[in-house]
Design a protein around this motif. Structure first.
Motif, PDB file in Angstrom:
ATOM      1  N   ILE A   1       0.932  -1.254  -0.147  1.00 33.07           N
ATOM      2  CA  ILE A   1       0.111   0.091   0.066  1.00 33.07           C
ATOM      3  C   ILE A   1       0.754   1.169   0.088  1.00 33.07           C
TER       4      ILE A   1
ATOM      5  N   THR B   1      -5.170   4.452  -4.131  1.00 33.13           N
ATOM      6  CA  THR B   1      -4.384   3.779  -2.843  1.00 33.13           C
ATOM      7  C   THR B   1      -5.452   3.035  -2.035  1.00 33.13           C
TER       8      THR B   1
ATOM      9  N   PHE C   1       1.002   4.085  -3.067  1.00 32.28           N
ATOM     10  CA  PHE C   1       0.887   5.348  -2.671  1.00 32.28           C
ATOM     11  C   PHE C   1       2.119   6.453  -3.129  1.00 32.28           C
TER      12      PHE C   1
END
Length: 133
Positions: free
Chosen positions: A26, A132, A30
């Motif tokens: 994650i 995201t 991002f």
């Protein structure tokens, strides 16, 4: 004699590793999205457009919305509306906090670049956060 097997701590360690891998993925996603967020924003050379082909069209649709006054019709029906509502909200918040400058009336075309860049950037931030998530 107890025939039950002793529980090993392996499943807990595997769960911790899985969560760490998920969090790393994650954060990497991002950061990769953030890395290119400023690419081809409007400037003095091209004040009203970017090299993203549909960004100008999507921006116009988001600007048709005025959530505070109850204007929800996008007048554009190629995509779902939620993204446009969120972009409109981000632009309103950006203008409210002075992050998106207003272009004075009668200013030359090149003077519109900072406002246009701010509007595009608000949409890109919405896209970054939704991607995201």
């Amino acid at each position: 004699m107890d025939t039950r097997e002793a529980k090993s701590p392996a499943p807990r360690a595997q769960w911790t590793r899985s969560r760490s891998l998920l969090l790393t993925t994650i954060v990497a996603g991002f950061l990769l999205r953030l890395w290119g967020i400023g690419w081809s924003l409007p400037d003095a050379r091209h004040p009203l457009a970017t090299f993203h082909p549909d960004e100008t069209v999507n921006l116009a649709a988001a600007q048709n919305v005025d959530l505070a006054r109850g204007q929800f019709d996008l007048k554009f029906y190629n995509y779902g509306a939620l993204d446009f509502y969120l972009v409109s909200l981000a632009q309103t918040v950006g203008r409210g906090y002075g992050l998106i400058p207003d272009t004075p009336r009668g200013a030359p075309l090149a003077a519109e670049a900072p406002e246009q860049a701010g509007l595009d950037l608000a949409g890109r931030w919405v896209s970054l956060l939704l991607g995201t998530a």
